[in-house]
Design an enzyme around this catalytic site. Structure first.
Site, short mmCIF file in Angstrom:
data_model
loop_
_atom_site.label_atom_id
_atom_site.label_comp_id
_atom_site.label_asym_id
_atom_site.label_seq_id
_atom_site.Cartn_x
_atom_site.Cartn_y
_atom_site.Cartn_z
N GLY A 236 -7.61 -21.73 46.47
CA GLY A 236 -8.59 -20.69 46.22
C GLY A 236 -7.93 -19.34 46.01
O GLY A 236 -6.97 -19.19 45.25
N GLY A 265 -10.52 -24.35 39.46
CA GLY A 265 -9.58 -25.44 39.71
C GLY A 265 -9.27 -26.22 38.46
O GLY A 265 -8.13 -26.65 38.23
N ASP A 266 -10.27 -26.41 37.60
CA ASP A 266 -10.05 -27.12 36.34
C ASP A 266 -9.12 -26.32 35.43
O ASP A 266 -8.25 -26.88 34.75
CB ASP A 266 -11.38 -27.34 35.62
CG ASP A 266 -12.42 -27.99 36.53
OD1 ASP A 266 -12.04 -28.83 37.36
OD2 ASP A 266 -13.61 -27.64 36.40
#
Length: 321
Positions: A236, A265-266
């Site tokens: 994060g 995240g992707d």
């Protein structure tokens, strides 16, 4: 130099979604009336987000997914120059909703995806296998539709082994646990967990994992013992950690004003794959992953970054013992 004729990255999104982002003028007040700012709707799902970010970098990519050929989702992808390889299904692609508050807090409301029968899953596996024959990377991303065997990703990894493509998997909960429980032959080349997902694999809670000194590294080392070559652990706002046979590194992100965490995240996975395709060493792959994730977090809705919006040079990478 002759450009590659086929996709460099193939993604599978078994549970695609139209991502509708609703921008709130302030913190969400339950039971009240909210007057929204203009909303956006974009084609999404974890593998589709990876494909969009890779395509934005000018790298050939193919998104494989289940959808009717005339589904609005397919039309939306085609409109942005990313026509997918679809296996037809009768049900419309689901819609997911994201509520975004001014401080960057996001609340996701995800509809269930349409169930996939044995015939559709077999057809998706065939399309994926054929496309992987000339691609350096295949990414299997996201949740599985209801009714899908939890070990389907493990089955796909085993089948893709003969193609020569390297395989990345980004999933969670039962499919992730089943993948790593299926033995070394089902271990992907790369997994991209976050700390919650790593805790699931370690059989503990996220809080306990982060509180115990050395627990994160021990859990990552266990993934290597299970056959995973590279672990990209996203943290994060704290950046990410990369562990490979060559070593382990941590990366701190540049200062970012968070507008939406959807797809961050992707985008990190896309950045990692792009750097790998460019021949970058591990530390630079990690820096690019973090730069892409941070850039995505600074964008509204479910937008993914272009290369000019991601600055790997602003990411601080350090070796980790």
């Amino acid at each position: 130099m002759t450009p590659p004729s086929g996709p460099q990255v193939v993604t599978l999104t078994a549970n695609p979604s139209l991502d509708r982002t609703l921008t709130l003028p302030g913190p969400l007040q339950r039971g009240g009336v909210v007057r929204l700012a203009p909303s956006t709707t974009e084609p999404g799902g974890k593998g589709v987000n990876v494909a969009r970010a890779v395509a934005a970098a000018g790298v050939p990519v193919l998104a494989v997914l289940p959808a009717a050929v005339d589904d609005p989702f397919v039309r939306a992808l085609t409109a942005i120059g990313l026509p997918p390889a679809v296996v037809p299904v009768p049900s419309p692609v689901r819609t997911n909703y994201t509520l975004t508050e001014p401080d960057g807090t996001t609340t996701k409301l995800n509809e269930p995806g349409a169930a996939l029968d044995d015939e559709v899953r077999a057809a998706l596996a065939d399309v994926l296998h054929t496309a992987a024959g000339t691609a350096p990377w295949v990414a299997l991303s996201g949740s599985l539709p209801r009714g899908t065997p939890v070990d389907w990703y493990a089955e796909l990894v085993c089948r893709l082994r003969g193609t020569g493509a390297r395989i990345a998997v980004d999933t969670s909960e039962a499919p992730l646990l089943a993948l790593l429980a299926s033995g070394p032959e089902a271990a992907p080349d790369l997994v991209k967990p976050n700390t919650e997902e790593l805790a699931q694999l370690a059989g503990t809670t996220e809080a306990a994992l982060l509180a115990e000194p050395g627990a994160v590294r021990a859990a990552v080392d266990d993934l290597h013992r299970r056959g995973v070559a590279e672990v990209l652990l996203t943290l994060g706002g704290d950046g990410a950690m990369l562990s490979t046979a060559d070593g382990c590194w941590s990366a701190a992100p540049p200062p970012t004003t968070v507008r939406s965490t959807v797809g961050a995240g992707d985008s990190s996975l896309a950045g990692y794959l792009l750097a790998d395709l460019a021949g970058a060493p591990p530390a630079q792959r990690l820096a690019t992953a973090v730069a892409y994730g941070s850039a995505c977090a600074g964008l509204p809705g479910s937008a993914v970054p272009r290369p000019d919006q991601a600055d790997p040079g602003a990411v601080v990478v350090r070796p980790r013992a």
